[in-house]
Motif scaffolding. Structure first.
Motif, short mmCIF file in Angstrom:
data_model
loop_
_atom_site.label_atom_id
_atom_site.label_comp_id
_atom_site.label_asym_id
_atom_site.label_seq_id
_atom_site.Cartn_x
_atom_site.Cartn_y
_atom_site.Cartn_z
N UNK A 147 13.29 53.68 -31.16
CA UNK A 147 11.86 53.46 -30.90
C UNK A 147 11.02 54.71 -31.20
N UNK A 148 11.70 55.88 -31.30
CA UNK A 148 10.96 57.12 -31.55
C UNK A 148 10.53 57.25 -33.01
N UNK A 149 11.23 56.53 -33.91
CA UNK A 149 10.96 56.70 -35.34
C UNK A 149 9.56 56.19 -35.66
N UNK A 150 8.81 57.02 -36.38
CA UNK A 150 7.44 56.65 -36.75
C UNK A 150 6.41 57.08 -35.74
N UNK A 151 6.88 57.54 -34.58
CA UNK A 151 5.90 57.97 -33.57
C UNK A 151 5.51 59.43 -33.78
N UNK A 177 1.40 68.79 -34.45
CA UNK A 177 1.83 67.43 -34.11
C UNK A 177 3.07 67.12 -34.92
N UNK A 178 4.03 66.45 -34.29
CA UNK A 178 5.31 66.18 -34.96
C UNK A 178 5.59 64.69 -34.96
N UNK A 179 6.06 64.22 -36.12
CA UNK A 179 6.37 62.81 -36.31
C UNK A 179 7.82 62.68 -36.75
N UNK A 180 8.54 61.77 -36.15
CA UNK A 180 9.89 61.49 -36.64
C UNK A 180 9.72 60.49 -37.77
N UNK A 181 9.83 60.99 -39.01
CA UNK A 181 9.51 60.15 -40.17
C UNK A 181 10.64 59.21 -40.54
N UNK A 182 11.88 59.69 -40.44
CA UNK A 182 12.98 58.79 -40.78
C UNK A 182 14.24 59.19 -40.04
N UNK A 183 15.15 58.26 -39.97
CA UNK A 183 16.38 58.45 -39.20
C UNK A 183 17.47 57.60 -39.82
N UNK A 184 18.63 58.22 -40.07
CA UNK A 184 19.77 57.41 -40.50
C UNK A 184 21.05 58.04 -39.98
N UNK A 185 22.07 57.22 -39.87
CA UNK A 185 23.38 57.72 -39.41
C UNK A 185 24.37 57.47 -40.53
N UNK A 186 25.07 58.55 -40.95
CA UNK A 186 26.09 58.43 -41.99
C UNK A 186 27.35 59.12 -41.48
N UNK A 187 28.44 58.40 -41.42
CA UNK A 187 29.72 58.92 -40.92
C UNK A 187 29.56 59.61 -39.55
#
Lengths: 129, 131
Positions: A5-9, A90-100
């Motif tokens: 839910x944090x992504x994009x905020x 101001x900080x934004x979590x722009x993207x998130x991915x999980x690899x291995x």
């Protein structure tokens, strides 16, 4: 793990950071940079690293700063930072991915002087499995 | 010469523990893996390592020196590939190279690379300069 839910905020820092000439002088001294009238291109990390960590340490975001490795870094500099700039982050979590099992988080931090965007930075942080 | 394909002169910077201390103070990044050998080794590193952002700041110095000042740099990016290992009482090299990959009007794009002890430590790096 990061709360999806944090992504994009966007999260805003509470305080303004005032840049002093001695901050710029110290940064320039490490690089043997003689022109101290403007800050070197990576100077803003001095502000965004601290600020984004503070802003994004909220437990509801779920980012584990103790296992973070810096992957990529990018700066877009609208104008150089100078002494007496009063900057808000101001900080934004722009993207998130999980690899291995490793988490890759892209954080954008913007520094504004009043309404003027001065620098945008993107940091890719890797939270190791 | 400001043409696509022009190779910039290589420059060697030297990093030692004293520089790590002064960068820690200047940047506010006091993570002990950049200053304390015991702590660095305890977390599995071969020795104390330089701040990635110090490496990037030195590559930035290479760019600003070529560009004629910090005020000309509009974009700067890169990837930290491997840590720069800094043993006590040694100066390790940071060897920076670059070439021009695009010229559009007054805007020049450089591609940059940095190695230390022959190992690629910073890559996929570009800087956009406006003259």
């Amino acid at each position: 793990m990061l709360n999806p839910d944090s992504v994009g905020r966007t999260f805003h820092g509470a305080e303004e950071v005032i840049v002093t000439q001695s901050h710029i002088d110290a940064f320039c001294a490490v690089l043997s940079e003689k022109d101290t009238t403007v800050a070197p291109p990576t100077f803003s990390i001095r502000i965004t690293l601290d600020q984004s960590q503070e802003i994004l340490s909220n437990p509801e975001i779920g980012l584990d700063w103790t296992r973070v490795v810096h992957g990529d870094q990018r700066f877009e500099i609208k104008r150089p930072i100078v002494a007496n700039d009063s900057l808000k982050c101001s900080s934004t979590i722009e993207s998130y991915k999980v690899t291995d099992g490793n988490e890759f988080v892209v954080i954008r931090s913007d520094l504004h002087a009043a309404d003027e965007l001065v620098v945008s930075t993107w940091s890719t942080l890797v939270v190791r499995a | 010469m400001i043409d696509v394909g022009t190779v910039l002169d290589e420059k060697v910077f030297y990093i030692d523990r004293a520089m790590l201390k002064s960068y820690a103070d200047a940047s506010g990044d006091q993570n002990p893996i950049h200053q304390n050998e015991e702590i660095a080794k305890a977390v599995g590193l071969p020795n104390v390592i330089a701040h990635g952002m110090l490496t990037m700041a030195l590559v930035g110095k290479y760019v600003t020196q070529w560009a004629g000042g910090s005020q000309h740099v509009k974009e700067f990016s890169g990837r930290f590939m491997k840590p720069v290992v800094v043993p006590a009482d040694q100066k390790v090299d940071l060897t920076v190279s670059g070439n021009i990959v695009a010229v559009e009007g007054n805007q020049i794009t450089l591609e940059l690379n940095a190695t230390s002890a022959g190992i690629k430590v910073f890559a996929m790096s570009q800087a956009v300069i406006v003259k």
